[in-house]
Every structure is written in C-alpha cells, then in structure tokens.
Design a protein around this motif. Structure first.
Motif, mmCIF file in Angstrom:
data_model
loop_
_atom_site.group_PDB
_atom_site.id
_atom_site.type_symbol
_atom_site.label_atom_id
_atom_site.label_comp_id
_atom_site.label_asym_id
_atom_site.label_seq_id
_atom_site.Cartn_x
_atom_site.Cartn_y
_atom_site.Cartn_z
ATOM 1 N N THR A 1 -5.212 21.387 23.537
ATOM 2 C CA THR A 1 -4.460 20.139 23.431
ATOM 3 C C THR A 1 -3.643 19.938 24.692
ATOM 4 O O THR A 1 -3.065 20.884 25.230
ATOM 5 C CB THR A 1 -3.526 20.174 22.207
ATOM 6 N N ALA B 1 -7.678 17.745 23.827
ATOM 7 C CA ALA B 1 -7.330 17.032 22.606
ATOM 8 C C ALA B 1 -6.054 16.228 22.831
ATOM 9 O O ALA B 1 -5.176 16.627 23.590
ATOM 10 C CB ALA B 1 -7.128 18.018 21.459
ATOM 11 N N LYS C 1 -7.561 14.744 18.349
ATOM 12 C CA LYS C 1 -8.964 14.449 18.680
ATOM 13 C C LYS C 1 -9.111 14.343 20.193
ATOM 14 O O LYS C 1 -8.158 14.002 20.901
ATOM 15 C CB LYS C 1 -9.390 13.138 18.036
ATOM 16 N N PRO C 2 -10.319 14.605 20.715
ATOM 17 C CA PRO C 2 -10.525 14.455 22.162
ATOM 18 C C PRO C 2 -10.311 13.000 22.588
ATOM 19 O O PRO C 2 -10.629 12.091 21.835
ATOM 20 C CB PRO C 2 -11.970 14.872 22.385
#
Length: 82
Positions: free
Chosen positions: A3, A39, A45-46
């Motif tokens: 992330t 992320a 989420k990407p």
C-alpha cells in the motif's frame, strides 16, 4: 500488494518513486502512473494513476466516469484514479 503510505501521516512520494512514473509536474501539482501496482491507501485496491496537488482549488474534466479515492493531508490533496 504494498500500500502506498503506512497510514501514519503524510505519504512521501519519493519513498515509492521506484514504482511510480512521473507523467507531468508543475510547481503545485504532479501526476504519476502506478507501474508497480501499489494499493490505494483509502480503499486497498490497486490504482492506475495518482494526482497530487498543493493547490486549494482543482478542476477536472474526465473523459469518462472513473472511480477514484481522495486522501486529504495537511498541505495537499491526493487523488487516486482506479
């Protein structure tokens, strides 16, 4: 999947520079492509692209409806386009 940021304060973009590609930069804004597949710190989420702005006001004219997340930091706004 890593992330972007650790959730413990402002994100230092330069810590993630090896996985981001600078697309455009002005004095107050920068636009990055996510090459590594980091992320999003807001949703996990990407994301595809990251827009960073130190300006108070920003206007966007999207060519299509695209999901995005916003993170507000003390001196700037980060917009993650998915």
């Amino acid at each position: 999947m890593e992330t972007l940021g650790d959730g413990d304060g402002p994100i230092d973009i330069h810590d993630y520079r090896h996985g981001l590609k600078l697309r455009k930069e002005t004095r107050d804004t920068s636009h990055w492509a996510n090459k590594k597949g980091y992320a999003c710190p807001a949703c996990g989420k990407p994301f595809e692209q990251l827009f960073v702005s130190e300006k108070t006001d920003n206007t966007f004219t999207p060519s299509s409806v695209t999901p995005f997340c916003i993170r507000h930091e003390p001196d700037r706004i980060l917009m993650f386009r998915h």
